[in-house]
Structures are given as structure tokens and as C-alpha cells.
Design a protein around this motif. Structure first.
Motif, PDB file in Angstrom:
ATOM      1  N   SER A  83      54.128  30.037  44.138  1.00  0.00           N
ATOM      2  CA  SER A  83      53.392  31.129  42.995  1.00  0.00           C
ATOM      3  C   SER A  83      52.857  32.033  42.522  1.00  0.00           C
ATOM      4  N   LEU A  85      50.590  33.157  45.035  1.00  0.00           N
ATOM      5  CA  LEU A  85      50.949  34.110  46.061  1.00  0.00           C
ATOM      6  C   LEU A  85      51.747  35.211  45.601  1.00  0.00           C
ATOM      7  N   ALA A  86      52.761  34.669  44.680  1.00  0.00           N
ATOM      8  CA  ALA A  86      53.972  35.854  44.356  1.00  0.00           C
ATOM      9  C   ALA A  86      52.825  36.533  42.593  1.00  0.00           C
ATOM     10  N   ALA A  88      49.682  36.711  42.389  1.00  0.00           N
ATOM     11  CA  ALA A  88      48.563  37.628  43.126  1.00  0.00           C
ATOM     12  C   ALA A  88      49.072  39.116  43.528  1.00  0.00           C
ATOM     13  N   SER A  89      49.858  38.910  44.452  1.00  0.00           N
ATOM     14  CA  SER A  89      50.922  40.095  44.816  1.00  0.00           C
ATOM     15  C   SER A  89      51.387  41.246  44.023  1.00  0.00           C
ATOM     16  N   HIS A  90      51.700  41.370  42.817  1.00  0.00           N
ATOM     17  CA  HIS A  90      51.998  41.810  41.276  1.00  0.00           C
ATOM     18  C   HIS A  90      51.075  42.527  40.611  1.00  0.00           C
ATOM     19  N   ASN A  91      49.409  42.223  41.538  1.00  0.00           N
ATOM     20  CA  ASN A  91      48.271  42.411  40.615  1.00  0.00           C
ATOM     21  C   ASN A  91      47.548  43.790  41.556  1.00  0.00           C
TER      22      ASN A  91
END
Length: 91
Positions: A83, A85-86, A88-91
Motif C-alpha cells: 500500500s 508503495l502504491a 508513493a508511486s502516485h506522488n
């Protein structure tokens, strides 16, 4: 940066050996031997520590209830890491 350097940077040996050329006070083979022996000793000590810890905690995996609790704890930790990682990857 060359392709070989990029591939070598993916592991710790590559990172260490690539930085050796910056410190040319001693012959390179001496530095490689020192780093290699240091890594070997450190890895051996760490693995012995893991083995000793595993022998002391072996009773925890013999009981089905303990295994279920461990699976829930570590499964929750992996879901939390996924969660994060998900997000953080959107930011």
C-alpha cells in the motif's frame, strides 16, 4: 555512465568495486582482497547469528496456531508495504 557500470551498480559488489578506483593509495588487488575478506567475515557472522536465532525460535513453527499468527502478521506487513508503495508511486 556506461551500460556495464549501470548493471554493476545493481549489486553491492559492483558498487564497491566501482568506487575502488577513487582511492588509489594502494594497489587495487589489495583493496579488492581486503573488501572481499571483510564481506566474507561479516556475511558469515550474520548467517551464524540467523542460524542461532532460528534454532532458538524453532518451537514457534511447530504449533499450527503460532504459524497462523505469524502468517497474519507478516501478511499484514506485506500488504502495508504494498500500500505504501502504491501511494508513493502516485506522488
Amino acid at each position: 555512465m556506461s551500460v556495464i557500470s549501470r548493471l554493476a551498480l545493481r549489486n553491492r559488489w559492483g558498487r564497491i568495486i566501482i568506487t575502488i578506483h577513487e582511492y588509489q593509495r594502494e594497489p587495487q588487488i589489495n583493496q579488492i582482497m581486503l573488501l572481499g575478506s571483510t564481506m566474507l567475515v561479516v556475511d558469515t557472522v550474520v548467517m551464524i547469528g540467523y542460524s542461532l536465532l532460528a534454532t532458538r525460535l524453532a518451537h514457534l513453527i511447530k504449533n499450527e496456531r503460532h504459524v497462523r499468527i505469524q502468517n497474519r502478521i507478516f501478511g499484514s506487513m506485506f500488504m502495508g508495504a504494498g500500500s505504501l508503495l502504491a501511494v508513493a508511486s502516485h506522488n
